[in-house]
Design an enzyme around this catalytic site. Structure first.
Site, PDB file in Angstrom:
ATOM      1  N   CYS A 165      50.701 -68.375  13.865  1.00  0.00           N
ATOM      2  CA  CYS A 165      51.515 -68.651  15.112  1.00  0.00           C
ATOM      3  C   CYS A 165      51.331 -69.965  15.635  1.00  0.00           C
ATOM      4  CB  CYS A 165      51.456 -67.712  16.123  1.00  0.00           C
ATOM      5  SG  CYS A 165      52.006 -65.980  15.648  1.00  0.00           S
ATOM      6  N   HIS A 201      55.477 -70.826  21.903  1.00  0.00           N
ATOM      7  CA  HIS A 201      55.779 -70.111  20.545  1.00  0.00           C
ATOM      8  C   HIS A 201      56.419 -68.874  20.886  1.00  0.00           C
ATOM      9  CE1 HIS A 201      55.141 -67.399  17.237  1.00  0.00           C
ATOM     10  NE2 HIS A 201      54.165 -66.694  17.694  1.00  0.00           N
ATOM     11  N   ASN A 224      60.345 -63.344  16.036  1.00  0.00           N
ATOM     12  CA  ASN A 224      59.098 -64.066  16.073  1.00  0.00           C
ATOM     13  C   ASN A 224      59.096 -64.919  14.535  1.00  0.00           C
ATOM     14  OD1 ASN A 224      56.537 -64.912  15.529  1.00  0.00           O
ATOM     15  ND2 ASN A 224      55.694 -63.564  16.866  1.00  0.00           N
TER      16      ASN A 224
HETATM   17  N1  ACO Z   1      60.411 -48.493  18.024  1.00  0.00           N
HETATM   18  C1  ACO Z   1      60.121 -47.505  18.354  1.00  0.00           C
HETATM   19  N2  ACO Z   1      58.971 -47.103  19.137  1.00  0.00           N
HETATM   20  C2  ACO Z   1      57.864 -47.870  18.477  1.00  0.00           C
HETATM   21  C3  ACO Z   1      58.051 -49.139  17.854  1.00  0.00           C
HETATM   22  C4  ACO Z   1      59.458 -49.326  17.307  1.00  0.00           C
HETATM   23  N3  ACO Z   1      59.619 -50.492  16.749  1.00  0.00           N
HETATM   24  N4  ACO Z   1      56.807 -49.517  17.474  1.00  0.00           N
HETATM   25  C5  ACO Z   1      55.812 -48.863  18.356  1.00  0.00           C
HETATM   26  N5  ACO Z   1      56.564 -47.984  18.804  1.00  0.00           N
HETATM   27  C6  ACO Z   1      55.836 -46.824  19.712  1.00  0.00           C
HETATM   28  C7  ACO Z   1      54.709 -46.314  19.242  1.00  0.00           C
HETATM   29  O1  ACO Z   1      54.431 -45.518  18.201  1.00  0.00           O
HETATM   30  C8  ACO Z   1      54.201 -45.750  20.623  1.00  0.00           C
HETATM   31  O2  ACO Z   1      54.380 -44.483  20.472  1.00  0.00           O
HETATM   32  P1  ACO Z   1      53.545 -43.094  20.986  1.00  0.00           P
HETATM   33  O3  ACO Z   1      53.343 -43.530  22.434  1.00  0.00           O
HETATM   34  O4  ACO Z   1      54.101 -42.185  20.886  1.00  0.00           O
HETATM   35  O5  ACO Z   1      52.162 -43.350  20.218  1.00  0.00           O
HETATM   36  C9  ACO Z   1      54.686 -46.385  21.693  1.00  0.00           C
HETATM   37  O6  ACO Z   1      55.896 -46.850  20.869  1.00  0.00           O
HETATM   38  C10 ACO Z   1      53.932 -47.647  22.261  1.00  0.00           C
HETATM   39  O7  ACO Z   1      53.263 -48.205  21.266  1.00  0.00           O
HETATM   40  P2  ACO Z   1      52.465 -49.527  21.232  1.00  0.00           P
HETATM   41  O8  ACO Z   1      52.138 -50.135  20.119  1.00  0.00           O
HETATM   42  O9  ACO Z   1      51.371 -49.305  22.296  1.00  0.00           O
HETATM   43  O10 ACO Z   1      53.617 -50.549  21.962  1.00  0.00           O
HETATM   44  P3  ACO Z   1      53.470 -51.544  22.984  1.00  0.00           P
HETATM   45  O11 ACO Z   1      54.132 -50.832  24.312  1.00  0.00           O
HETATM   46  O12 ACO Z   1      52.068 -52.172  23.155  1.00  0.00           O
HETATM   47  O13 ACO Z   1      54.472 -52.662  22.558  1.00  0.00           O
HETATM   48  C11 ACO Z   1      54.405 -54.669  21.406  1.00  0.00           C
HETATM   49  C12 ACO Z   1      54.270 -53.312  21.413  1.00  0.00           C
HETATM   50  C13 ACO Z   1      55.627 -54.853  21.626  1.00  0.00           C
HETATM   51  C14 ACO Z   1      53.967 -55.258  20.117  1.00  0.00           C
HETATM   52  C15 ACO Z   1      53.339 -55.098  22.468  1.00  0.00           C
HETATM   53  O14 ACO Z   1      52.226 -54.514  22.114  1.00  0.00           O
HETATM   54  C16 ACO Z   1      53.188 -56.360  22.790  1.00  0.00           C
HETATM   55  O15 ACO Z   1      54.157 -56.850  23.390  1.00  0.00           O
HETATM   56  N6  ACO Z   1      52.300 -57.123  22.024  1.00  0.00           N
HETATM   57  C17 ACO Z   1      51.937 -58.423  22.303  1.00  0.00           C
HETATM   58  C18 ACO Z   1      51.956 -58.975  20.696  1.00  0.00           C
HETATM   59  C19 ACO Z   1      53.002 -59.604  20.260  1.00  0.00           C
HETATM   60  O16 ACO Z   1      53.990 -59.772  20.875  1.00  0.00           O
HETATM   61  N7  ACO Z   1      52.784 -59.965  18.942  1.00  0.00           N
HETATM   62  C20 ACO Z   1      53.735 -60.749  18.388  1.00  0.00           C
HETATM   63  C21 ACO Z   1      53.225 -61.295  17.057  1.00  0.00           C
HETATM   64  S1  ACO Z   1      51.775 -61.938  17.339  1.00  0.00           S
HETATM   65  C22 ACO Z   1      52.082 -63.451  17.941  1.00  0.00           C
HETATM   66  O17 ACO Z   1      52.992 -64.120  17.748  1.00  0.00           O
HETATM   67  C23 ACO Z   1      50.740 -63.961  18.728  1.00  0.00           C
END
Ligand code: ACO
Length: 349
Positions: A114, A276, A306
């Protein structure tokens, strides 16, 4: 004093638009979940057989080179940032050199995910400042759609990423009112496995043994490539999303302030921050933390997802094309990602 300036900029996104609704055909997800957590509405996917990371990079480069008023034969160095190269080796830089019929110039690939484009820009900037080159082509390009797990198992990662490319041509300038003022690069390998694609790779579990507890499903194979790895989806990216979020919202503001402080500037001086495009929630958090207005931050993750190394030049190019940046404006580029690595560049347009 000689600095480098962006003399030309270009972008390319593939034609195929993939909406959140389209993804529900392959995995259990929803438009509401994706929009709420990431801000993404749609992304572009490259043509499966006719487009590659390199061909998209070449399309963006053609525009950047034309806008710089030069030809491909004038380019004297290529820096190519990607995590999705056409081949494991050689890199995409040489493929650009071949495709654009350039002279036998140097070509370097940067593997910084990234933050790859900001790192690549910094490398190019040093070559220009040092007087070694006059026309450096910097490309960020990704074809993520070829390497994502489209089953429900991979949904936390797969819904986030899209394909595209951006490119700039850097040239020297002695103007006080234009050019890259400074770049700032950082890394912390302590969390290397939190956002990573483990296989194929040569680690043979060496690094993983210390942290296997954190990856209960991840029984990493000993071989470079095995059927077992594929069966267990270990050839797809892994992300501990919440841990990435926590670190990103600290390091983004830190590295932006580092760039501003180094040049005696404040957030109020910024015409535009180009973060980014990791996740709209991260960008909004950074905006709030730095006290920036909505007009001071450019986001296009809603349309493209992304795009990793392509995201900063794609956003910069689009912002400029939309008239959001004028000559002399102060612009900050900032990125954070796998590694972890993070970086910023402060420039006057
Ligand atoms: N659709 C529906 N449900 C989903 C999906 C999806 N695509 N993905 C995960 N879930 C579910 C999971 O299974 C989990 O269900 P459960 O509670 O029944 O176990 C629930 O949603 C929560 O899962 P988490 O992985 O904890 O999701 P979170 O709320 O943390 O959101 C996300 C995920 C959006 C990636 C978040 O962690 C985030 O914003 N992270 C920042 C990292 C990021 O944005 N990375 C981008 C790429 S890296 C970079 O560019 C730096």
């Amino acid at each position: 004093m000689t600095r480098s300036r962006i003399a030309g900029i270009g972008m390319y996104v593939p034609e195929q638009v993939v909406t959140n609704q389209d993804l529900t055909k392959y995995m259990e997800t929803s438009d509401a979940w994706i929009q709420e957590r990431t801000g993404i509405k749609e992304r572009r996917y490259a043509h499966r057989t006719e487009e590659t990371t390199t061909t998209m990079g070449v399309e963006a480069a053609k525009i950047a080179i034309e806008r710089a008023g030069i030809t491909p034969q004038d380019i004297d160095f290529i820096v190519f940032a990607t995590l999705s190269p056409d081949y494991y080796f050689p890199g995409c830089g040489v493929l650009v050199q071949r495709a654009m019929k350039m002279k036998e110039i140097g070509a370097l690939d940067v593997r910084n995910q990234c933050s790859g484009f900001v790192y690549a820009l910094s490398v190019a900037d040093q070559f220009i400042r040092g007087g070694m080159y006059k026309n450096v082509l910097v490309i960020g390009s990704e074809k993520h759609s070829f390497g994502l797990d489209f089953s429900t198992r991979g949904r936390n990662v797969s819904v986030i990423f899209g394909d595209g490319a951006g490119a700039v041509v850097l040239q020297p300038t002695t103007s006080d009112n234009q050019g890259i003022l400074s770049t700032h690069l950082h890394s912390d390998g302590e969390s290397a496995e939190i956002l990573a694609m483990y296989n194929p790779g040569t680690h043979a579990n060496h690094w993983m043994e210390q942290s296997l507890a954190a990856f209960d499903e991840a029984e990493i194979g000993q071989m470079f490539m095995s059927h077992e790895m594929i069966d267990k989806a270990q050839n797809f990216p892994f992300m501990d999303g919440p841990s990435v979020f926590k670190k990103a919202v600290v390091k983004f503001p830190e590295v932006i302030m580092e760039a501003l402080d180094a040049n005696g500037c404040t957030p109020a001086d910024l015409k535009l921050l180009i973060p980014h495009q990791a996740n709209l929630r991260i960008a909004q958090f950074v905006q709030q933390k730095l006290g920036l207005s909505e007009d001071q931050v450019y986001n296009n993750i809603q349309k493209y997802g992304n795009t990793t190394a392509a995201s900063v030049p794609l956003a910069l190019c689009e912002a400029w094309q939309n008239g959001k940046i004028q000559e002399g404006d102060l612009v900050c580029l900032a990125a954070f990602g796998s590694g972890f690595t993070w970086a910023s560049a402060l420039l006057k347009w």
